[in-house]
Design a protein around this motif. Structure first.
Motif, mmCIF file in Angstrom:
data_model
loop_
_atom_site.group_PDB
_atom_site.id
_atom_site.type_symbol
_atom_site.label_atom_id
_atom_site.label_comp_id
_atom_site.label_asym_id
_atom_site.label_seq_id
_atom_site.Cartn_x
_atom_site.Cartn_y
_atom_site.Cartn_z
ATOM 1 N N ILE A 1 6.687 -3.024 4.024
ATOM 2 C CA ILE A 1 6.289 -2.179 2.901
ATOM 3 C C ILE A 1 4.897 -1.617 3.133
ATOM 4 N N VAL A 2 3.964 -2.482 3.515
ATOM 5 C CA VAL A 2 2.594 -2.033 3.744
ATOM 6 C C VAL A 2 2.538 -1.040 4.901
ATOM 7 N N SER A 3 3.289 -1.309 5.972
ATOM 8 C CA SER A 3 3.319 -0.378 7.099
ATOM 9 C C SER A 3 3.829 0.989 6.670
ATOM 10 N N SER A 4 4.848 1.007 5.838
ATOM 11 C CA SER A 4 5.375 2.279 5.350
ATOM 12 C C SER A 4 4.352 2.994 4.484
ATOM 13 N N VAL A 5 3.681 2.258 3.615
ATOM 14 C CA VAL A 5 2.651 2.878 2.758
ATOM 15 C C VAL A 5 1.554 3.480 3.619
ATOM 16 N N VAL A 6 1.115 2.736 4.625
ATOM 17 C CA VAL A 6 0.035 3.225 5.487
ATOM 18 C C VAL A 6 0.503 4.426 6.306
ATOM 19 N N ILE B 1 -5.961 -2.173 3.658
ATOM 20 C CA ILE B 1 -4.881 -1.933 2.701
ATOM 21 C C ILE B 1 -4.112 -3.216 2.414
ATOM 22 N N PHE C 1 -3.617 -4.944 -1.208
ATOM 23 C CA PHE C 1 -2.331 -5.336 -1.779
ATOM 24 C C PHE C 1 -2.330 -6.811 -2.149
ATOM 25 N N ASP D 1 3.263 6.412 6.039
ATOM 26 C CA ASP D 1 3.906 7.532 5.378
ATOM 27 C C ASP D 1 3.094 8.155 4.249
ATOM 28 N N ILE D 2 2.125 7.426 3.721
ATOM 29 C CA ILE D 2 1.365 7.957 2.590
ATOM 30 C C ILE D 2 -0.130 8.061 2.896
ATOM 31 N N ILE D 3 -0.732 6.948 3.291
ATOM 32 C CA ILE D 3 -2.187 6.927 3.418
ATOM 33 C C ILE D 3 -2.684 7.653 4.657
ATOM 34 N N TYR E 1 -5.164 -0.609 8.177
ATOM 35 C CA TYR E 1 -4.062 -1.508 7.784
ATOM 36 C C TYR E 1 -4.627 -2.777 7.142
#
Length: 142
Positions: free
Chosen positions: A32-37, A94, A98, A39-41, A91
């Motif tokens: 989830i965190v990898s995707s947030v970083v 973030i 989280f 794909d978004i951040i 990473y």
């Protein structure tokens, strides 16, 4: 006990099961965190920094200039990929954020439980119960 019996006993301890569950949840949390970083951040950071892709930032140690990281790797040049370090630091920050948010929410639920538990009537202490038992035994023996 034999080796396998000891091993089975070890595997099915409550702590081991909880640890295994935490590892699985941690792996899912990492995705989830990898995707947030990714794909978004990072795209937002890329826009703020003028389109910089940190994963392509490197220094070739042979002194030559290469068009991109793939070209340097094809030429078998030794490279310092400092962009990967920058991305790993982002990473880390973030993930820390989280975890902070999750623990903060958890602490708030614990505070609510403590407040609800404080309203419950308190019973006699262990010493009071033992004194009552002693007094009853004295009455019965008299």
């Amino acid at each position: 006990m034999g080796f396998f019996a000891d091993f089975k006993k070890f595997l099915f301890k409550k702590d081991i099961i909880m640890l295994a569950t935490a590892v699985v949840i941690g792996a899912a949390f990492n995705k989830i965190v990898s995707s947030v970083v990714d794909d978004i951040i990072m795209p937002i950071i890329g826009i703020i920094t003028g389109g910089i892709d940190f994963s392509q930032k490197f220094i070739a140690l042979d002194g030559r200039q290469y068009a991109n990281l793939e070209a340097a790797k094809e030429a078998e040049a030794a490279v310092l990929t400092y962009g990967n370090l920058i991305q790993a630091i982002i990473y880390f920050i973030i993930i820390g954020l989280f975890i902070f948010l999750v623990l903060r929410a958890y602490e708030k639920t614990k505070e609510k439980e403590d407040v609800e538990g404080a309203d419950a009537p308190k019973g006699p202490t262990q010493e009071q119960i033992l004194l009552e038992i002693r007094d009853e035994l004295r009455k019965q023996n008299s």
